[in-house]
Every structure is written in structure tokens, then in C-alpha cells.
Design a protein around this motif. Sequence first.
Motif, short mmCIF file in Angstrom:
data_model
loop_
_atom_site.label_atom_id
_atom_site.label_comp_id
_atom_site.label_asym_id
_atom_site.label_seq_id
_atom_site.Cartn_x
_atom_site.Cartn_y
_atom_site.Cartn_z
N PHE A 182 1.09 -1.14 -0.08
CA PHE A 182 0.11 0.06 -0.14
C PHE A 182 1.00 1.12 -0.05
O PHE A 182 1.65 1.39 0.93
N THR A 183 0.86 2.06 -1.15
CA THR A 183 1.55 3.22 -1.13
C THR A 183 0.60 4.46 -1.39
O THR A 183 0.77 5.60 -0.90
N GLN A 184 -0.66 4.28 -2.09
CA GLN A 184 -1.34 5.62 -2.52
C GLN A 184 -1.83 6.23 -1.05
O GLN A 184 -2.08 7.35 -1.00
N CYS A 185 -2.13 5.59 -0.21
CA CYS A 185 -2.83 5.86 0.94
C CYS A 185 -2.01 6.96 1.93
O CYS A 185 -2.48 7.72 2.72
N PHE A 186 -0.68 6.98 1.35
CA PHE A 186 0.35 7.86 1.88
C PHE A 186 0.18 9.40 1.23
O PHE A 186 0.72 10.36 1.84
N ALA A 187 -0.36 9.43 0.20
CA ALA A 187 -0.54 10.78 -0.40
C ALA A 187 -1.14 11.97 0.12
O ALA A 187 -0.92 13.02 0.10
N SER A 188 -2.44 11.26 0.79
CA SER A 188 -3.10 12.51 1.80
C SER A 188 -4.13 11.96 2.88
O SER A 188 -4.02 10.53 2.74
N ASN A 189 -4.59 12.54 3.53
CA ASN A 189 -5.37 11.72 4.66
C ASN A 189 -6.81 11.42 4.16
O ASN A 189 -7.44 10.77 4.71
N THR A 190 -6.94 11.25 2.89
CA THR A 190 -8.10 10.88 2.19
C THR A 190 -7.95 9.84 0.94
O THR A 190 -8.78 9.40 0.40
N SER A 191 -6.49 9.62 0.82
CA SER A 191 -6.21 8.78 -0.24
C SER A 191 -6.23 7.55 0.43
O SER A 191 -6.10 7.02 1.43
N THR A 192 -6.57 6.44 -0.65
CA THR A 192 -6.87 5.25 -0.28
C THR A 192 -5.96 4.16 -1.17
O THR A 192 -5.96 4.22 -2.24
N SER A 193 -5.65 3.16 -0.41
CA SER A 193 -5.10 1.84 -1.03
C SER A 193 -5.83 0.69 -0.71
O SER A 193 -6.45 0.54 0.22
#
Length: 141
Positions: free
Chosen positions: A96-107
Motif C-alpha cells: 500500500f503506497t497510495q494511502c500515503f498521498a493524503s489523509n483521504t487517499s486510499t490503497s
Amino acid sequence: MRSTRLAGLRESGRRIGTVGLGVAAVLGILTPPAQAASWSSSLTGVMPGYESRRWYDTGGTTTIKFTGCVSNGTGAEVRLRKDTFGPDPAYTKAVFTQCFASNTSTSTGNWSDHGSGDYYFAVNEAGVNLVLTVRSLTVTY
């Protein structure tokens, strides 16, 4: 005569209704509750090898979503595991990497059917000194 018959029918109807309600109550007590199809939570400061709560799955696809990830590393490795006697089988690892983009991004990770049983997920099993926080997570099965 007519009122006697009506009274008899009313009493008979009450008995049938009472018996029917009693049977329904007993069946309601003996029938297991329906199994939930998902659960949600969050993670705060979990270390490598963290294991989630267990859930019972009757079989089918499992999806795990992390939203709003923060870590002292670059990603989170999530591995679905089946809780068995002896070594627990480990299934494909999702990074999981996408969830680190912002506090609303999901992996999201998806695992195919591995049969019925108790399952859990482990986070960063091979990581060293990684600390992970996930604002929201959902497990669907």
C-alpha cells in the motif's frame, strides 16, 4: 349460539397465535445471527508484525482498504493470513503506497477465495522499526 361459536373461534385463534409466537421465539433463539460482511477500524502506531483482529469468512473475495496512512517508511505491506492450527498460511502480499498521498487517499488489496475459516491481516512482517498509523481501514469479505 352464534356468540358461543365466535368466542370459541377467538379462543382457538389466541391459542394458535400464542403457539406460533412461542415457536418463532424459540427459533429466533436457536438461529445463529447473520455473519457481518465487513468491519472498519483504524491503526495507531503499529509496529512490524502487527496482526489485526480475526474474523470468520465463509469463503469469497477479501478486500482490505487503508485510507490516510502515515509512517516513518515509504509504504505498508499487508498480507492476508488464515488462522489455523500450526503455521498460518500467508497469501499474496499487497504493498500500500497510495494511502500515503493524503489523509483521504486510499490503497486497496484484493485476495481471492481461500475457503472458509478465521482470517486476519499482518502489517509489515519484514519491516524493521517501522511505525504505521492508518486513519481508516475497512475489511470486506
